[in-house]
Structure formats: C-alpha cells, structure tokens
Write a protein that holds these residues in place. Sequence first.
Motif, mmCIF file in Angstrom:
data_model
loop_
_atom_site.group_PDB
_atom_site.id
_atom_site.type_symbol
_atom_site.label_atom_id
_atom_site.label_comp_id
_atom_site.label_asym_id
_atom_site.label_seq_id
_atom_site.Cartn_x
_atom_site.Cartn_y
_atom_site.Cartn_z
ATOM 1 N N TRP A 95 0.772 4.014 -2.882
ATOM 2 C CA TRP A 95 0.500 5.420 -2.553
ATOM 3 C C TRP A 95 1.535 6.332 -3.202
ATOM 4 O O TRP A 95 1.200 7.394 -3.749
ATOM 5 C CB TRP A 95 0.502 5.602 -1.039
ATOM 6 C CG TRP A 95 0.134 6.997 -0.608
ATOM 7 C CD1 TRP A 95 -1.094 7.458 -0.294
ATOM 8 C CD2 TRP A 95 1.035 8.104 -0.442
ATOM 9 N NE1 TRP A 95 -1.032 8.786 0.053
ATOM 10 C CE2 TRP A 95 0.267 9.217 -0.032
ATOM 11 C CE3 TRP A 95 2.399 8.267 -0.607
ATOM 12 C CZ2 TRP A 95 0.831 10.456 0.212
ATOM 13 C CZ3 TRP A 95 2.968 9.510 -0.368
ATOM 14 C CH2 TRP A 95 2.183 10.585 0.045
ATOM 15 N N ALA A 155 -6.336 10.942 1.217
ATOM 16 C CA ALA A 155 -7.634 10.357 1.562
ATOM 17 C C ALA A 155 -7.808 8.936 1.024
ATOM 18 O O ALA A 155 -8.869 8.340 1.193
ATOM 19 C CB ALA A 155 -8.753 11.250 1.019
ATOM 20 N N LEU A 156 -6.783 8.430 0.366
ATOM 21 C CA LEU A 156 -6.909 7.142 -0.295
ATOM 22 C C LEU A 156 -6.890 5.998 0.716
ATOM 23 O O LEU A 156 -6.072 5.968 1.634
ATOM 24 C CB LEU A 156 -5.744 6.974 -1.277
ATOM 25 C CG LEU A 156 -5.953 6.017 -2.453
ATOM 26 C CD1 LEU A 156 -7.154 6.412 -3.274
ATOM 27 C CD2 LEU A 156 -4.702 6.025 -3.328
ATOM 28 N N ARG A 157 -7.818 5.031 0.556
ATOM 29 C CA ARG A 157 -7.881 3.841 1.405
ATOM 30 C C ARG A 157 -7.974 2.622 0.489
ATOM 31 O O ARG A 157 -9.067 2.222 0.076
ATOM 32 C CB ARG A 157 -9.077 3.916 2.361
ATOM 33 C CG ARG A 157 -8.999 5.030 3.373
ATOM 34 C CD ARG A 157 -10.139 4.963 4.386
ATOM 35 N NE ARG A 157 -11.433 5.171 3.763
ATOM 36 C CZ ARG A 157 -11.985 6.367 3.554
ATOM 37 N NH1 ARG A 157 -11.344 7.461 3.940
ATOM 38 N NH2 ARG A 157 -13.163 6.474 2.983
ATOM 39 N N SER A 164 -7.544 -0.503 1.046
ATOM 40 C CA SER A 164 -8.205 -1.691 1.597
ATOM 41 C C SER A 164 -9.710 -1.661 1.375
ATOM 42 O O SER A 164 -10.343 -2.715 1.228
ATOM 43 C CB SER A 164 -7.895 -1.812 3.093
ATOM 44 O OG SER A 164 -8.327 -0.655 3.786
ATOM 45 N N ASP A 165 -10.306 -0.465 1.338
ATOM 46 C CA ASP A 165 -11.745 -0.363 1.113
ATOM 47 C C ASP A 165 -12.131 -0.679 -0.325
ATOM 48 O O ASP A 165 -13.304 -0.948 -0.615
ATOM 49 C CB ASP A 165 -12.236 1.051 1.457
ATOM 50 C CG ASP A 165 -12.159 1.342 2.946
ATOM 51 O OD1 ASP A 165 -12.002 0.380 3.721
ATOM 52 O OD2 ASP A 165 -12.236 2.523 3.336
ATOM 53 N N ARG A 166 -11.157 -0.638 -1.230
ATOM 54 C CA ARG A 166 -11.462 -0.792 -2.652
ATOM 55 C C ARG A 166 -11.063 -2.150 -3.204
ATOM 56 O O ARG A 166 -11.392 -2.477 -4.351
ATOM 57 C CB ARG A 166 -10.725 0.299 -3.447
ATOM 58 C CG ARG A 166 -10.884 1.690 -2.886
ATOM 59 C CD ARG A 166 -9.803 2.633 -3.392
ATOM 60 N NE ARG A 166 -9.940 2.909 -4.794
ATOM 61 C CZ ARG A 166 -10.382 4.059 -5.298
ATOM 62 N NH1 ARG A 166 -10.734 5.034 -4.485
ATOM 63 N NH2 ARG A 166 -10.475 4.242 -6.587
ATOM 64 N N ALA A 222 0.825 -1.209 0.000
ATOM 65 C CA ALA A 222 0.000 0.000 0.000
ATOM 66 C C ALA A 222 0.859 1.258 0.000
ATOM 67 O O ALA A 222 0.539 2.243 -0.678
ATOM 68 C CB ALA A 222 -0.934 -0.008 1.212
#
Length: 756
Positions: free
Chosen positions: A388, A408-410, A412-414, A384
């Motif tokens: 990033w 703001a990037l996540r 794991s949610d995507r 990750a």
Amino acid sequence: MTGSTGTEPGASDERDRGDGAPGPGAEGAPKAASDAGLATEATEPASGDGPVDEADALRLLTSSSEDAAERAEAARAAALAELITERLQKDVSGLSIGTLALFHDTVSFGGGFTVGGGPRGSGPSAVQCVPIEVEQQDAHIADFVPPAHYAAMLESLRASRLLIIAVPPGTGREACAVNLLAEALAEDGAGTETTCHRVTDPVAVLSPGWKPHRKYAGFVTALEETDTEATRALDLNQLTSTAATLKATDCFMVVVTGPPRGALAKAADRSSYVWRELGALDPYRIVERRVLGASPDESAIEELQRVLTSSGARDLLREQAQPDIAARVSSALRAGRDLAAEVARMRDPSNQVHQWFVRHDNPAAVCFALAAAVLEGSGYLTVADAAWKLYAAVATDLAASPAPSPIALRFSDRLAHEQPWIVVDPPAVGKGGPPQVRFRSPLLRQAVLTYAWTSLDGYRGLVVDWLRQLLFRGRDTEVRAKAAVAAGVLAWSDPQHALHRYLRSWAGSQSWPLRQGAATALSVVAGRPEHSAWAWDLLDEWVAPGSSAADRRLAKTAATAVGGLLGRQDPRRAMDVLRTALGWRDDWANLLPVAWSAVHLIDQGCGRDVLSAFLQWSAPQDRSPMVSKTLSAFLFTALQPGSDTGASGARRSEPLPYLLARCSHFQPQLEELWARSLARRPVQDRALEALRTWVTTYGNGDRDVLASLRPLVTGIARRPGKHRDRIDYYLGQWAAAPDRPSPAAAELLHAVRRLP
C-alpha cells in the motif's frame, strides 16, 4: 557485577599500568517516531559523528538495551543473505534477465480460437461464426479434466443459456468453455444436429439486436480485457437480454474473459451468469490423462511418476499449478522431447517474471508483487501494508493516472487472478500467527526484484525511497532486514549504479538502521562471485582513516559489513578491515561495530581467525590505545552467547558464551588473551569481572564448564610474574564472597594452590 575488593597483590607488575585510553565506538539507539504511518529516521547522538572517548565507548559496549535491535536485525539480515546466496548457487538458469528465451504461446482451438481474433464489426451483420471442426472439438473433450466447479457451471449454463467465465489466462478456461457447450448441446439438442461455433467479434454478439444465425447452436467467444467497448456492454441488463435471445433460439453461449471489473463485477455479484473461478484442479491429473489416457494401468502410472519426479516436473507442477503448464509437460512427454530440459526452461524464473510483467502492468499488481518479493515469508498484513505504501507513492507520482485510490485498494480480492505465483499460507494446525505470503518457487523473489529494477525505469526512485522507509519500521527488525537484503539483490545487475544511487548515502547516514541496511546489502552483493572483489575494494576505501563525520560513519558501516556472510567467506581479509577500523585515528568510536562483528564471525565458525587477530593486535602489551581497544573487544566477545552453544550439562535458561563453551578448543589463544587482559589497567578491572562471570555464573553447578575452566585458570597461574598471586587472590575473594560464595571458585583455587 561488582568491582574487585581489597588490594591486589602484584599491583606493581610491569604491565599493570593505566594507559588512560578511551573506550569502544558509540552506536546510538534508534529513536522511532511516526508521521502519517511512516517511521522517521533513527539517528544517533551528535557524539557519534565525532571522536568518542574511552569512557563513553565502554559504556555503550556494556549497555545491552541500546543496541539490542541492531544485533537482532544484523543476525536476521545475515541469515537471509546466506539463504539467498545458497539459492543462487543452486540456480542452473543463472537468473539472466538479459538473455530471456521468451515464450509467446497462446492456447487455441480449431486453429484460430484466439482472443480478439478476426475482423471487427459494428453490428450483427459483421459477426463471423466459424464452426469448430468435430475432430478438433473431440480432441479437447477426450483429454479434458473437469475443474471442481464444472458440474455447477454446467447446470448454470443449462438454466440461463449464457455463461461468463471471468478468470485469468492459463487456467484452462477455453477448454472448459468448449466442453461446457458440447455437453449442454448434447443433452438439449437430442435428435437434432448441433454445432459449436467460435465467434470472432464478441463486441457484436454482446450488442443489442444480435440474434443467432441458426437454432440449436453453441457459441464461444473470447473477450479481451482491454476491449473497453465490449466490457462496458457487459452489465446485468445486457446479459439478461442476451440470455433471453439465446433461450428463444435454443442456443447456448460461453464468453471467456479476464477477472470481472466495473459493470461486469457488479453483474457477478447480482446474477448467476458470471463465474469468477473454475475451482481447484490437480495439474498432475491433466498430465496423466493426456499422456496415459482415461484408464491407465498401475505400472504406467508408477513410471510416469518416476519420470515426472526425476525431471523436476513434479516441482514445476507444484510451483505453477496451471493447466497450460500441465499441457506443455504433456506435449513434451508425448513428443518424446527432453523433459528435463523443457522443465528447466519453464521453471526459469526470469522467463516467468517477464511474462507476468507483460500481462500485468497495473500499479497495484506490480506493487504487491514487489512487496511480496522484498518481504517473502512475512505475514499478509505486513506485506499488504508495505504494498500500500509503495502504491500510494506510485499513484501520487502518476498524477493523471486512472488508478484507484489507495484507500479503496483491496489486495486480497485481486490475489487469485493477478498473483498466481503467490501463495498465502494459513498458520500451521495448532499454531497461531498470521497467514504468510510466499512465492510458489523460491527463485521468483530474486527474479521479480531484478526485473522490476532493470526494466521498470519509472519505479527505481520510488523503490529506493520505499525500501528506505521499510528500514525505519520501528522495532520490526524482520522487515528492516528483508528490505536490506532486497537492496542487495537490486544491486546485482549494476553495483556501481547502486553505489551512487543509494548504497554510499546509506552507508554514510547518521541513522544506524540505514548503515546496517547498507552493510547487509553489500554483503548480499558480494555473495555473487563476480562482485566479490569490487565489494572488498569498496570496504577498504570506506574504512580508510579520514577526518570528516561522514568518513567515520563509512568506517562503522565497513566494520559492520564484514561481520556477516562477507566476512565468513574471507575471515582474514575481514580481520584486516576490523583492524583498520579499530585503529581509526586513535578514536574509540568504532569499537562497538568491531566487537559485534568479531562476535558474529566467532559464531560463524571463524573463532580461530578472530582470536589470532586479537593476539596480533595486542602483542605490544603496552600503553597504546590499540592494545586496550583489542583487549576490550576480546572481553566483550568472551561474554556473548553463540547461537548453538546449548546448556553444556546443567539446565540453564541462557546458552553459554561461545568462547566458554569451546574453551578447550581455543585453549592456547584464550589463555594468552586472558593473561594479557588481567595484567594491565584499565582493562584489568573489566577482565576480572568477565572472568568472575565465567567462574561463578557458569561454573557453579556445571561440571563440564568447571572442567574447561581448570586448565585455563591453572595455565594463566603458571605464567611468570604476578599472574599466580593475582589468580589466587581473586579466586579466594569470589569463593568467600558474603553475598554469593562460589563453589567453583573454591575448587579452582584448590587446583591453583596445588600447582608446583
């Protein structure tokens, strides 16, 4: 180790002459720094770019602290390069990106249930509701295998009348929608004619003022993720209004769309209308149901299992656990087609990769896929972080891009909806460590890198800069090694382009991590048979003597490159490269990479080739620097442990040196090289220290080692000249040393004195 004591008999031997030659090549230690989270380049001292004398070279050769990271990275990079090559040799598809057999299949119901199909309208009057034929509906219901969350979704639909299935394509979402509607209508509309309809204009039915054209009906509609007009309407207020309208007319509606974003994502968090996942579903159950029906007998199940295993379909369903893949396997079986051929086409990584990139063009998804491809097998946080960094560069490059801020990037949610081909494995039971990222298919990693490099033209420069940054991740040698291997994979499609784009500049860099990266990448390139000759010609060019600092660095890189997989494939040619590097303009700067490459080649089973080359290079036994360099390299290899030497009898905390563990196997070559090393200064002092290590450190208390040393030592003593006197004298010194008397030396001395 301490130096020798006393006066050695035979000091006037014709070969006991100091030649004053300089020592091994200097590779500086990395100096890691940090700037906004990115490691800066590690450069070597200025002396590394010019001639290096013998004293400095030997100092660096014997300093374990300064090159430990380089050794670890080189070993890891070589292992990864070998793994990639082995996988490619087993790949029947050839990973040919230029000759893709593209699939454009879409899931459809009733001959026309396609996303966004039909004419578009602006209001209720334009809505087209087409009944789904009973035969078509029953066909899907008969073969349907409910996912884990099906029962809960059905309860939600019954209660709210409206359900949004917000999951990616290929998950069986359309079949689930039809079954949910049919089952809800069957219970709610008892005694009344009920019908399922597909709606061809989702914008209209989700707009204010829409009303069903009849009561006791079910409506299913598919909403394109790119349909921004309808997406904006899917907020909680509109969903609540549509649900009330459906309830007033005793109707149900299921909307199929992609993963929720924007207003729909907020509505998913605050209501029961939106379902983000269908739940686990075993694709094998789908195949079994479609092929064998609802109640198969045991013999039929066993035969199906045999066919799926022998054709590779079992592996396919494990790698691509999507209902649409299971449906295609089922169709092939029911139609009697060649299942193995069908499976081979579906498992072709280039096809999978092409289809994924067509569906996912947002930078965040692309960056994570590339990071996973470069660092497959690393921890999630490592992957990750790398993703990033690449995404931050892409977002900066796309100045007018609407992409979200990297902060703001996540990821794991995507992952679930954007990266179905990636698995994040938890640590094994009872073991620590982070979750690890990997692709479901081992071939996807290379295919993702190749496709991105050849097809995403705007990414190439950013990817090169990003890999360069990964090569400077402080002491994280695993990340650096994987980045170097990825650089080699990128070069497969056009090595000459890669040479001018990054390989040559890395190979001539002042930074040894970049030079190591170039060496590893070149070894990966040469793993493809069509590029092997090109790679060897390039190494011959790089190692040729020159005069500039850049020429010296290219020679070091060439010497490093042949110590890995490349050299193992052609050890004789590798030794030619090392011979040229070692004799480079009478400069000692290349001794360190030459010595380490010799160690790696010996450890990879090329010991006889290496020792034969050492014998040839030192054959003059004169005062020339080449002889002294060669024997210095030999003494270095003699003290290095191999990867599988074990303890050889006695319990040890460290493995034996590779050459000592196989002393009897290389007896003639080792006897001659030891004799040459012991016979002349300045190599003689280092040879005595190395031999003392073999005898006292490893021979004491280990009968197997002592048994190997006895014929070696007595063989040296039998040689003409001063050899016997020298061996006798130093064995006596070591056997009676006040600080550490050696029983092994005493026993060997006894054997020497018993010689005729």
